[in-house]
Design a protein around this motif. Sequence first.
Motif, PDB file in Angstrom:
ATOM      1  N   ARG A 177       0.828  -1.206   0.000  1.00 15.38           N
ATOM      2  CA  ARG A 177       0.000   0.000   0.000  1.00 15.38           C
ATOM      3  C   ARG A 177       0.867   1.263   0.000  1.00 15.38           C
ATOM      4  O   ARG A 177       0.588   2.237  -0.716  1.00 15.38           O
ATOM      5  N   LEU A 178       1.932   1.233   0.827  1.00 14.54           N
ATOM      6  CA  LEU A 178       2.832   2.389   0.849  1.00 14.54           C
ATOM      7  C   LEU A 178       3.501   2.589  -0.505  1.00 14.54           C
ATOM      8  O   LEU A 178       3.646   3.726  -0.983  1.00 14.54           O
ATOM      9  N   GLN A 179       3.907   1.466  -1.100  1.00 20.18           N
ATOM     10  CA  GLN A 179       4.543   1.573  -2.412  1.00 20.18           C
ATOM     11  C   GLN A 179       3.571   2.128  -3.445  1.00 20.18           C
ATOM     12  O   GLN A 179       3.942   2.938  -4.307  1.00 20.18           O
ATOM     13  N   THR A 180       2.324   1.717  -3.345  1.00 15.53           N
ATOM     14  CA  THR A 180       1.313   2.241  -4.273  1.00 15.53           C
ATOM     15  C   THR A 180       1.120   3.743  -4.078  1.00 15.53           C
ATOM     16  O   THR A 180       1.015   4.512  -5.052  1.00 15.53           O
ATOM     17  N   ARG A 181       1.094   4.162  -2.816  1.00 13.91           N
ATOM     18  CA  ARG A 181       0.956   5.589  -2.545  1.00 13.91           C
ATOM     19  C   ARG A 181       2.151   6.371  -3.068  1.00 13.91           C
ATOM     20  O   ARG A 181       2.004   7.450  -3.660  1.00 13.91           O
ATOM     21  N   PHE A 182       3.335   5.805  -2.823  1.00 15.93           N
ATOM     22  CA  PHE A 182       4.528   6.480  -3.328  1.00 15.93           C
ATOM     23  C   PHE A 182       4.491   6.581  -4.850  1.00 15.93           C
ATOM     24  O   PHE A 182       4.866   7.615  -5.433  1.00 15.93           O
ATOM     25  N   ASN A 183       4.047   5.513  -5.479  1.00 10.42           N
ATOM     26  CA  ASN A 183       3.949   5.556  -6.943  1.00 10.42           C
ATOM     27  C   ASN A 183       2.930   6.595  -7.398  1.00 10.42           C
ATOM     28  O   ASN A 183       3.139   7.319  -8.385  1.00 10.42           O
ATOM     29  N   ASP A 184       1.798   6.652  -6.675  1.00  7.66           N
ATOM     30  CA  ASP A 184       0.779   7.650  -7.025  1.00  7.66           C
ATOM     31  C   ASP A 184       1.327   9.069  -6.865  1.00  7.66           C
ATOM     32  O   ASP A 184       1.101   9.948  -7.710  1.00  7.66           O
ATOM     33  N   ILE A 185       2.045   9.283  -5.736  1.00  9.56           N
ATOM     34  CA  ILE A 185       2.617  10.614  -5.506  1.00  9.56           C
ATOM     35  C   ILE A 185       3.646  10.940  -6.578  1.00  9.56           C
ATOM     36  O   ILE A 185       3.713  12.068  -7.086  1.00  9.56           O
ATOM     37  N   SER A 186       4.456   9.916  -6.914  1.00 16.70           N
ATOM     38  CA  SER A 186       5.463  10.141  -7.955  1.00 16.70           C
ATOM     39  C   SER A 186       4.801  10.474  -9.287  1.00 16.70           C
ATOM     40  O   SER A 186       5.297  11.313 -10.058  1.00 16.70           O
ATOM     41  N   ARG A 188       1.984  11.935  -9.621  1.00 19.60           N
ATOM     42  CA  ARG A 188       1.343  13.246  -9.527  1.00 19.60           C
ATOM     43  C   ARG A 188       2.348  14.399  -9.458  1.00 19.60           C
ATOM     44  O   ARG A 188       1.973  15.553  -9.594  1.00 19.60           O
TER      45      ARG A 188
END
Length: 227
Positions: A177-186, A188
């Motif tokens: 989940r954290l990796q997904t969030r980091f990917n989403d932030i990256s 964006r």
Amino acid sequence: MAAALSYEDLRKHARHLENEIDLKLVAFSKLGAGIKSPPHASSDAVPLLSGEDTFEAMALEIEELLNKLTQVNERMSEQPVSGAAMLHTLQRHRDILTDLSRDFRKTTSQHEVRREREDLLRGSGDTFRSDGINNRRDMYLKENQHIHSSDRLVNEQIAIAMETREHLTNQRHAFKRLQTRFNDISNRYPVINSLIQRINLKKRRDSIILGLVISGCTILMLLYVFH
């Protein structure tokens, strides 16, 4: 025994009893030394007259003969003494009776000691066998307890392993989940950078416009004052 027996008849009878007792004592001694406890077997295999019974029967027979010899010696002692030879003969018969009685008691005593020792050894053997059975039973119980303890320990280790696996699985999901969030932030970040750049450009443009307006107003005021 008839009262009319003479001293010579009594002496012959005493010698006959002495010889008979002596022969029986020899067989009695051999029987006492050779008696063994009968083996454990079924009732059909046990003889009708065991060695112990034969020994007891012979002991009673010899004891009866010794009593008869004692009575004969007493009867001879009641006879009138005819000289030193008769006294010597009477003493000799008494000594023989004493020796035969001593041998009989010795054989009987040795047999009793031997039988008690065999009973003790047999009892000890039974005790040892019983102790051996109890020891094996205790060993089996301890082994069974050890197996149950090992089984319980294995189950506890399996439970700990399952909990650890579940915890690691939860951590892996959290990391995903954290990796997904980091990917989403990256993903964006370019849009955010673009917005920031646009905002900065707008601020700069507004500052320029404001500066131009202020400069124009200042120039107009100066022209008005000095005109």
